[in-house]
Design an enzyme around this catalytic site. Structure first.
Site, PDB file in Angstrom:
ATOM      1  N   ASP A 139      10.107   1.303  14.062  1.00  0.00           N
ATOM      2  CA  ASP A 139      10.895   2.435  13.587  1.00  0.00           C
ATOM      3  C   ASP A 139      11.744   3.041  14.700  1.00  0.00           C
ATOM      4  OD1 ASP A 139      10.060   2.274  10.958  1.00  0.00           O
ATOM      5  OD2 ASP A 139       8.356   3.595  11.248  1.00  0.00           O
ATOM      6  N   GLY A 183      -3.828   7.517  23.920  1.00  0.00           N
ATOM      7  CA  GLY A 183      -4.667   8.378  23.101  1.00  0.00           C
ATOM      8  C   GLY A 183      -4.615   7.943  21.658  1.00  0.00           C
ATOM      9  N   CYS A 199       0.812  -1.222   0.000  1.00  0.00           N
ATOM     10  CA  CYS A 199       0.000   0.000   0.000  1.00  0.00           C
ATOM     11  C   CYS A 199       0.843   1.269   0.000  1.00  0.00           C
ATOM     12  CB  CYS A 199      -0.939  -0.008   1.202  1.00  0.00           C
ATOM     13  SG  CYS A 199      -0.108  -0.218   2.789  1.00  0.00           S
TER      14      CYS A 199
END
Length: 374
Positions: free
Chosen positions: A109, A160, A37
């Site tokens: 990452d 969050g 993608c």
């Protein structure tokens, strides 16, 4: 083994019927794309140029867009913000596993920078509008649970994020770490004589697609001469386990063994990420890849798929990986010990797959590169 870890180890595979869903429910049907993608690398670089953002290696302190994380000095002297974001679409049918894979992929990452602790993790969730309410009520909590459990395993928590409705399912997040200079490894210090180490096998994209082909009789018959359905299932299980596994131990060992840089192997494939890493090196070096560790059965499957179904470009180094391994530049004399220790700690091997030579900031796969069945 703790009770919680034991329960995770013994967790049963996802059964739609057990959750009150139709037997033919498949999470992967709620998207038209999986691991491929990403915007093509050449187009992405042009877009980044339009932002006026570039890779900065001049001061030894900051990184802009272009590699795995941004490293931004804060207003507090000696303290930098290391941050990354990632999201993608369902590629496995178990919602819990999909959540784990998404979290591991986001954190990877940070680990590629040698950062082992995440200070804050946000979750990004797009819930497919094509789900019925009963499907949504089952799938979404399981996916969030997998994401949360992986975060806890990494020593962090979800604090969050954002949830929206979307035609396709999307899951990912933002990972941030506040670091002193000695808590991260800049990716640009490769020197001739170093070697390249890879910590996870390649071929996840072929494995998840082949698993879907099992239910598409006409498509599966095109690969049936090289792999059985049981072989496909084993490859799929190996791929799922690999994608769910954190790269945190690899990041810890990067620091222990004095890594000169690293990247994680994801949407651009092994060679795509190796090329990106080679371009940012301070010294004029090339990366020569001589070995390709590939999930058992996926090398031959990729070859026949290229002729009859779709060319993933696995052997050319451009097959997308999701939550792939770390590609680490290590001093040659330390690489063997690194591989031995990561296998002792994780129960899975690492491989020396290439060499760093004098050159012109390029990476390539050798013509005689050998395939290692993993």
């Amino acid at each position: 083994m703790s009770e919680k870890k034991r329960q995770k180890t013994e967790r049963a595979p996802f059964d739609p019927v057990r959750h009150g869903l139709r037997a033919d429910f498949r999470l992967t049907r709620f998207t038209k794309l999986k691991g491929w993608c990403k915007v093509p690398q050449e187009e992405l670089l042009k877009l980044l140029a339009g932002l006026g953002s570039s890779l900065n290696i001049s001061d030894g302190e900051s990184l802009g867009a272009g590699l795995d994380c941004c490293v931004i000095p804060t207003r507090h002297e000696g303290i930098s913000l290391v941050q990354t974001t990632d999201f993608f679409y369902p590629l496995v049918d178990d919602p819990y596993d999909q959540g784990r894979i998404a979290c591991a992929n986001v954190l990877s990452d940070l680990y590629a920078m040698g950062v082992t602790d995440c200070d804050n993790l946000l979750m990004l969730l797009g819930i497919s509008t094509d789900l019925s309410k009963p499907e949504r009520d089952v799938v979404t909590p399981l996916m969030m649970e997998g994401f949360r459990d992986c975060a806890e395993e990494a020593g962090t928590s979800v604090n969050g994020g954002q949830s929206v409705l979307n035609p396709w399912f999307i899951i990912g997040g933002v990972a941030s770490s506040v670091c002193a200079k000695n808590e991260y490894i800049m990716p640009y210090n490769a020197v001739p004589g170093d070697v390249l180490v890879l910590t996870k096998a390649l071929g996840t994209q072929i494995a998840v697609n082949a698993h879907q082909w099992i239910e598409q009789s006409e498509t599966y018959q095109k690969i049936a001469d090289v792999i059985t359905k049981e072989g496909v299932r084993k490859a799929y299980e190996s791929a799922s386990a690999s994608m769910s596994r954190l790269n945190r131990i690899g990041a810890t060992l990067m620091r222990k063994y004095g890594a000169h840089g690293a990247t994680d192997v994801t949407g651009f494939g092994l060679l795509g990420h190796a090329q990106n890493l080679a371009k940012c090196q301070k010294e004029s070096v090339d990366f020569i890849i001589h070995s390709l560790p590939i999930i058992a059965g996926m090398s031959d499957t990729a070859k026949i798929a290229a002729k009859k179904i779709f060319d993933f470009k696995l052997h050319e180094g451009f097959s997308a990986e999701t939550s792939g391994g770390l590609l680490i530049v290590l001093p040659k004399e330390k690489a063997g010990a690194f591989c031995q220790e990561i296998e002792e700690l994780e129960g899975m091997p690492g491989w020396i797959i290439g060499d760093v030579t004098s050159g012109n900031h390029t990476a390539k796969i050798a013509d005689d590169a050998r395939v290692i069945e993993a």
